[in-house]
Design a protein around this motif. Structure first.
Motif, PDB file in Angstrom:
ATOM      1  N   THR A  46       4.356   2.249  -9.566  1.00  0.00           N
ATOM      2  CA  THR A  46       5.211   1.336  -8.811  1.00  0.00           C
ATOM      3  C   THR A  46       5.064   1.612  -7.321  1.00  0.00           C
ATOM      4  O   THR A  46       4.711   2.717  -6.915  1.00  0.00           O
ATOM      5  N   GLY A  47       5.306   0.573  -6.517  1.00  0.00           N
ATOM      6  CA  GLY A  47       5.255   0.722  -5.068  1.00  0.00           C
ATOM      7  C   GLY A  47       3.862   0.886  -4.498  1.00  0.00           C
ATOM      8  O   GLY A  47       3.701   1.388  -3.388  1.00  0.00           O
ATOM      9  N   THR A  48       2.855   0.424  -5.226  1.00  0.00           N
ATOM     10  CA  THR A  48       1.480   0.591  -4.748  1.00  0.00           C
ATOM     11  C   THR A  48       0.793  -0.764  -4.613  1.00  0.00           C
ATOM     12  O   THR A  48       1.275  -1.781  -5.122  1.00  0.00           O
ATOM     13  N   ALA A  93       4.895  -4.997   2.510  1.00  0.00           N
ATOM     14  CA  ALA A  93       6.125  -4.307   2.891  1.00  0.00           C
ATOM     15  C   ALA A  93       7.248  -4.631   1.906  1.00  0.00           C
ATOM     16  O   ALA A  93       8.031  -3.756   1.520  1.00  0.00           O
ATOM     17  N   LEU A  94       7.308  -5.883   1.493  1.00  0.00           N
ATOM     18  CA  LEU A  94       8.306  -6.296   0.502  1.00  0.00           C
ATOM     19  C   LEU A  94       8.126  -5.518  -0.795  1.00  0.00           C
ATOM     20  O   LEU A  94       9.102  -5.053  -1.401  1.00  0.00           O
ATOM     21  N   THR A  95       6.886  -5.368  -1.218  1.00  0.00           N
ATOM     22  CA  THR A  95       6.584  -4.635  -2.448  1.00  0.00           C
ATOM     23  C   THR A  95       7.093  -3.199  -2.384  1.00  0.00           C
ATOM     24  O   THR A  95       7.764  -2.721  -3.310  1.00  0.00           O
ATOM     25  N   LYS A  96       6.773  -2.506  -1.311  1.00  0.00           N
ATOM     26  CA  LYS A  96       7.203  -1.106  -1.198  1.00  0.00           C
ATOM     27  C   LYS A  96       8.721  -0.994  -1.147  1.00  0.00           C
ATOM     28  O   LYS A  96       9.319  -0.149  -1.825  1.00  0.00           O
ATOM     29  N   ALA A  97       9.367  -1.841  -0.338  1.00  0.00           N
ATOM     30  CA  ALA A  97      10.824  -1.771  -0.209  1.00  0.00           C
ATOM     31  C   ALA A  97      11.514  -2.088  -1.532  1.00  0.00           C
ATOM     32  O   ALA A  97      12.469  -1.399  -1.936  1.00  0.00           O
ATOM     33  N   ILE A 111      12.659  -1.183 -12.897  1.00  0.00           N
ATOM     34  CA  ILE A 111      11.917  -2.380 -12.514  1.00  0.00           C
ATOM     35  C   ILE A 111      10.803  -1.940 -11.565  1.00  0.00           C
ATOM     36  O   ILE A 111      11.068  -1.434 -10.478  1.00  0.00           O
ATOM     37  N   ARG A 112       9.579  -2.090 -12.003  1.00  0.00           N
ATOM     38  CA  ARG A 112       8.426  -1.670 -11.216  1.00  0.00           C
ATOM     39  C   ARG A 112       7.912  -2.840 -10.372  1.00  0.00           C
ATOM     40  O   ARG A 112       7.870  -3.975 -10.843  1.00  0.00           O
ATOM     41  N   VAL A 113       7.539  -2.550  -9.135  1.00  0.00           N
ATOM     42  CA  VAL A 113       7.053  -3.588  -8.226  1.00  0.00           C
ATOM     43  C   VAL A 113       5.745  -3.118  -7.594  1.00  0.00           C
ATOM     44  O   VAL A 113       5.708  -2.076  -6.935  1.00  0.00           O
ATOM     45  N   ASN A 114       4.686  -3.874  -7.801  1.00  0.00           N
ATOM     46  CA  ASN A 114       3.373  -3.540  -7.255  1.00  0.00           C
ATOM     47  C   ASN A 114       2.718  -4.766  -6.637  1.00  0.00           C
ATOM     48  O   ASN A 114       3.161  -5.900  -6.846  1.00  0.00           O
ATOM     49  N   SER A 115       1.663  -4.523  -5.873  1.00  0.00           N
ATOM     50  CA  SER A 115       0.866  -5.604  -5.301  1.00  0.00           C
ATOM     51  C   SER A 115      -0.578  -5.468  -5.745  1.00  0.00           C
ATOM     52  O   SER A 115      -1.059  -4.361  -6.001  1.00  0.00           O
ATOM     53  N   VAL A 116      -1.256  -6.591  -5.805  1.00  0.00           N
ATOM     54  CA  VAL A 116      -2.714  -6.587  -5.880  1.00  0.00           C
ATOM     55  C   VAL A 116      -3.207  -7.295  -4.625  1.00  0.00           C
ATOM     56  O   VAL A 116      -2.666  -8.307  -4.204  1.00  0.00           O
ATOM     57  N   CYS A 117      -4.252  -6.711  -4.020  1.00  0.00           N
ATOM     58  CA  CYS A 117      -4.825  -7.257  -2.790  1.00  0.00           C
ATOM     59  C   CYS A 117      -6.184  -7.865  -3.131  1.00  0.00           C
ATOM     60  O   CYS A 117      -7.133  -7.148  -3.438  1.00  0.00           O
TER      61      CYS A 117
END
Length: 260
Positions: free
Chosen positions: A246-248, A166-170, A180-186
């Motif tokens: 971004t946002g993924t 949720a932090l990543t998407k917001a 500034i791009r923000v992504n997650s890896v799971c």
């Protein structure tokens, strides 16, 4: 494919071993200047020495407890003092903590959230202004594939990791205008320090090859992932090759997850 990381400055939390260390090594090989941080200074020195031996490049080490906001602030200040800029932040610090709901104490809840959620928040909070100064940047929050579909007895880790998604998407929505791009890896079953500890605790009589073969059978690709494979995806996400991503949240799990 050109990753264009030469001259970029990257901070990686939890980078004395495991995925953080392999990612640091890969970023250095791609031309980035890297800051290693973790709680243990001796382990950081060993990691820095290994990177120097393989690449010939020096890295900055900053012993940091990311559960403490003042340490996160110091990490950013040390990086700026040494390199003068920040382009990449990889929030990787974390541990595995999986228990039934009623077995999780208030102290454990707080410790897990402080490490995995507030650590990422505080490091990002202090890094973002410097990313703006250089015209943009990339942040990757390392989470877990179980965060998308939490199984039983997976607390508090899956809750903390879901908060990271949720932090990543917001953040991606708020910071996109600043480039500034923000992504997650799971992360799924990847050979890591945590998985090796589990192997030695549960099946000490088996070799790693035997143990990983057994647990890898339930994965569609039929095997446990290699640490380098996770590092490769993270490196791609912070590079110019992923400039429109971004946002993924990308699963690195061999297809074992039950959600996209």
């Amino acid at each position: 494919m050109e990753l264009n990381l030469t001259g970029k400055v990257a901070i990686i939390t939890g980078s004395s071993k495991g995925i953080g260390y392999y990612t640091a090594m890969q970023l250095v090989k791609e031309g980035a200047k890297v800051v290693l941080c973790a709680r243990g200074e001796k382990q950081l020195q060993v990691a820095a020495g290994c990177i120097k031996n393989e690449t010939g490049e020096e890295v900055l080490i900053v012993p940091t407890d990311t559960t403490k906001e003042k340490d996160c602030k110091k990490l950013i200040e040390r990086t700026i003092g040494h390199y003068g800029q920040i382009d990449i932040l990889i929030n990787n610090a974390g541990t595995a903590s999986a228990n039934p709901f009623e077995a999780v104490s208030s102290k454990l809840w707080q410790a897990d959230l402080d490490l995995k959620v507030f650590g990422a928040i505080h490091c990002s909070k202090y890094a973002v202004p410097y990313m703006r100064k250089v015209g943009g940047g990339a942040i990757v929050n390392v989470t877990a594939v179980m965060a998308k579909t939490p199984p039983a007895s997976s607390l508090p880790t899956t809750v903390s990791r879901a908060a990271g998604l949720a932090l990543t998407k917001a953040m991606s929505r708020d910071l996109g205008r600043d480039n500034i791009r923000v992504n997650s890896v799971c992360i799924g079953l990847i050979r890591s320090d945590q998985l090796e500890k589990k192997w030695k605790r549960e099946e000490p009589n088996l070799s790693w090859e035997e143990y990983s073969h057994n647990i890898g059978q339930a994965i569609p690709l039929g095997r446990v992932g290699d640490t380098q494979e996770a590092a490769n995806v993270i490196t791609f996400l912070v590079s110019d090759a992923a400039s429109y991503v971004t946002g993924t949240a990308i699963n690195i799990d061999g297809g074992s997850g039950h959600a996209l």
